[in-house]
Scaffold this motif. Structure first.
Motif, PDB file in Angstrom:
ATOM      1  N   THR A 114      -7.054   6.172  -4.483  1.00  0.00           N
ATOM      2  CA  THR A 114      -8.222   6.187  -3.605  1.00  0.00           C
ATOM      3  C   THR A 114      -8.053   7.309  -2.600  1.00  0.00           C
ATOM      4  OG1 THR A 114      -8.488   3.797  -3.812  1.00  0.00           O
ATOM      5  CG2 THR A 114      -9.550   4.847  -1.930  1.00  0.00           C
ATOM      6  N   LEU A 115      -9.044   8.181  -2.516  1.00  0.00           N
ATOM      7  CA  LEU A 115      -9.028   9.264  -1.543  1.00  0.00           C
ATOM      8  C   LEU A 115      -9.481   8.719  -0.194  1.00  0.00           C
ATOM      9  CD1 LEU A 115      -8.567  12.367  -1.347  1.00  0.00           C
ATOM     10  CD2 LEU A 115     -11.050  12.602  -1.634  1.00  0.00           C
ATOM     11  N   VAL A 116      -8.707   8.978   0.855  1.00  0.00           N
ATOM     12  CA  VAL A 116      -9.077   8.591   2.219  1.00  0.00           C
ATOM     13  C   VAL A 116      -9.159   9.848   3.072  1.00  0.00           C
ATOM     14  CG1 VAL A 116      -8.083   6.269   2.035  1.00  0.00           C
ATOM     15  CG2 VAL A 116      -6.676   8.138   2.921  1.00  0.00           C
ATOM     16  N   ALA A 117      -9.909   9.770   4.149  1.00  0.00           N
ATOM     17  CA  ALA A 117     -10.124  10.947   4.993  1.00  0.00           C
ATOM     18  C   ALA A 117      -8.827  11.467   5.600  1.00  0.00           C
ATOM     19  CB  ALA A 117     -11.136  10.622   6.094  1.00  0.00           C
ATOM     20  N   ASP A 118      -7.974  10.565   6.070  1.00  0.00           N
ATOM     21  CA  ASP A 118      -6.778  10.979   6.800  1.00  0.00           C
ATOM     22  C   ASP A 118      -5.685   9.932   6.585  1.00  0.00           C
ATOM     23  OD1 ASP A 118      -4.826  11.403   8.857  1.00  0.00           O
ATOM     24  OD2 ASP A 118      -6.342  12.310  10.156  1.00  0.00           O
ATOM     25  N   GLY A 119      -4.598  10.322   5.967  1.00  0.00           N
ATOM     26  CA  GLY A 119      -3.492   9.396   5.705  1.00  0.00           C
ATOM     27  C   GLY A 119      -2.885   8.816   6.967  1.00  0.00           C
ATOM     28  N   PHE A 120      -2.858   9.586   8.047  1.00  0.00           N
ATOM     29  CA  PHE A 120      -2.308   9.078   9.298  1.00  0.00           C
ATOM     30  C   PHE A 120      -3.189   7.961   9.869  1.00  0.00           C
ATOM     31  CE2 PHE A 120      -0.206  13.451  10.172  1.00  0.00           C
ATOM     32  CZ  PHE A 120       0.840  13.130   9.320  1.00  0.00           C
ATOM     33  N   ILE A 132       0.868  -1.174   0.000  1.00  0.00           N
ATOM     34  CA  ILE A 132       0.000   0.000   0.000  1.00  0.00           C
ATOM     35  C   ILE A 132       0.906   1.226   0.000  1.00  0.00           C
ATOM     36  CG2 ILE A 132      -1.786   1.277   1.282  1.00  0.00           C
ATOM     37  CD1 ILE A 132      -2.376  -1.462   2.702  1.00  0.00           C
ATOM     38  N   ILE A 133       0.508   2.243  -0.743  1.00  0.00           N
ATOM     39  CA  ILE A 133       1.222   3.520  -0.726  1.00  0.00           C
ATOM     40  C   ILE A 133       0.250   4.569  -0.214  1.00  0.00           C
ATOM     41  CG2 ILE A 133       2.448   5.259  -2.069  1.00  0.00           C
ATOM     42  CD1 ILE A 133       3.034   3.026  -4.148  1.00  0.00           C
ATOM     43  N   VAL A 134       0.674   5.329   0.803  1.00  0.00           N
ATOM     44  CA  VAL A 134      -0.124   6.432   1.321  1.00  0.00           C
ATOM     45  C   VAL A 134       0.618   7.725   0.999  1.00  0.00           C
ATOM     46  CG1 VAL A 134      -1.110   7.513   3.380  1.00  0.00           C
ATOM     47  CG2 VAL A 134      -1.113   5.011   3.159  1.00  0.00           C
ATOM     48  N   TYR A 135      -0.058   8.618   0.295  1.00  0.00           N
ATOM     49  CA  TYR A 135       0.518   9.910  -0.099  1.00  0.00           C
ATOM     50  C   TYR A 135      -0.020  10.994   0.825  1.00  0.00           C
ATOM     51  CZ  TYR A 135       1.242   7.369  -4.499  1.00  0.00           C
ATOM     52  OH  TYR A 135       1.588   6.444  -5.453  1.00  0.00           O
ATOM     53  N   GLY A 169      -1.636  -4.578  -8.346  1.00  0.00           N
ATOM     54  CA  GLY A 169      -2.371  -4.812  -7.105  1.00  0.00           C
ATOM     55  C   GLY A 169      -1.933  -3.944  -5.941  1.00  0.00           C
ATOM     56  N   VAL A 170      -1.058  -2.979  -6.198  1.00  0.00           N
ATOM     57  CA  VAL A 170      -0.633  -2.060  -5.137  1.00  0.00           C
ATOM     58  C   VAL A 170      -1.753  -1.040  -4.925  1.00  0.00           C
ATOM     59  CG1 VAL A 170       1.072  -0.322  -4.460  1.00  0.00           C
ATOM     60  CG2 VAL A 170       1.805  -2.385  -5.690  1.00  0.00           C
ATOM     61  N   ARG A 171      -2.155  -0.890  -3.671  1.00  0.00           N
ATOM     62  CA  ARG A 171      -3.214   0.071  -3.335  1.00  0.00           C
ATOM     63  C   ARG A 171      -2.583   1.442  -3.101  1.00  0.00           C
ATOM     64  NH1 ARG A 171      -8.377   0.519  -1.620  1.00  0.00           N
ATOM     65  NH2 ARG A 171      -8.842   1.947   0.080  1.00  0.00           N
ATOM     66  N   HIS A 172      -3.219   2.482  -3.667  1.00  0.00           N
ATOM     67  CA  HIS A 172      -2.749   3.860  -3.505  1.00  0.00           C
ATOM     68  C   HIS A 172      -3.800   4.643  -2.732  1.00  0.00           C
ATOM     69  CE1 HIS A 172       0.381   3.634  -6.703  1.00  0.00           C
ATOM     70  NE2 HIS A 172      -0.452   2.772  -7.252  1.00  0.00           N
TER      71      HIS A 172
END
Length: 167
Positions: A144-150, A78-81, A119-122
């Motif tokens: 994929t937009l998420v509410a908070d990367g932390f 998984i990659i979190v930006y 298959g890497v999730r972004h």
């Protein structure tokens, strides 16, 4: 007195060095670290100001994925930006950024697509897109937009993913 040609002196200097080299070098591997490992759960935190650096590390993550597969480990990555990196993840970057870093931005878009196909999730932090004034509707496909990367980082680490911070 006879002079020795320079090429012969160079050859004479190299022969002892060549004799010290092993006949066949083995391919480097990660066998010790991967002993007994069948699945590699990793979460990469990406926070860069430079699009060239972001593109470089995305290519390294792709290599890491392939390296795990070659060594018999199923990658679950998984990659979190977060932070200013989100400025490089839009189909409409600001004109100055586009003008100065067009090649790096194209590489990022290509690597996001390729990694997603593997298959890497972004995940992109919505706080960062808000602070950096990025229209969420313009995020690159595959993100994929998420509410908070932390919160993503905390949640995935609680699920057993190992953090790989990239700054």
């Amino acid at each position: 007195m006879r002079l020795i040609p320079p090429w012969l002196r160079l050859l004479a200097a190299l022969v002892p060095l060549l004799a010290c080299q092993p006949a066949s070098a083995t391919e480097p591997n990660d066998a010790a670290a991967l002993r007994g490992v069948t699945e590699g759960k990793g979460i990469f935190l990406i926070d860069f100001n430079d699009p060239r650096k972001a593109a470089f590390y995305l290519s390294i993550i792709k290599e890491t994925h392939g390296g795990m597969l070659r060594q018999g480990v199923r990658p679950d990555l998984i990659i979190v930006y977060i932070g200013p990196t989100v400025r490089f993840l839009t189909t409409r970057p600001d004109s100055a950024l586009q003008l100065e870093h067009e090649d790096a931005l194209e590489s990022i878009a290509m690597l996001v697509k390729e990694l997603a196909a593997l298959g890497v999730r972004h995940e992109v932090c919505a706080i960062a897109t808000r602070v950096m004034r990025i229209d969420d509707a313009t995020l690159l496909p595959g993100l994929t937009l998420v509410a908070d990367g932390f919160i993503s980082l905390i949640g995935y680490q609680t699920q057993g993913y190992k953090l790989v911070p990239l700054f």
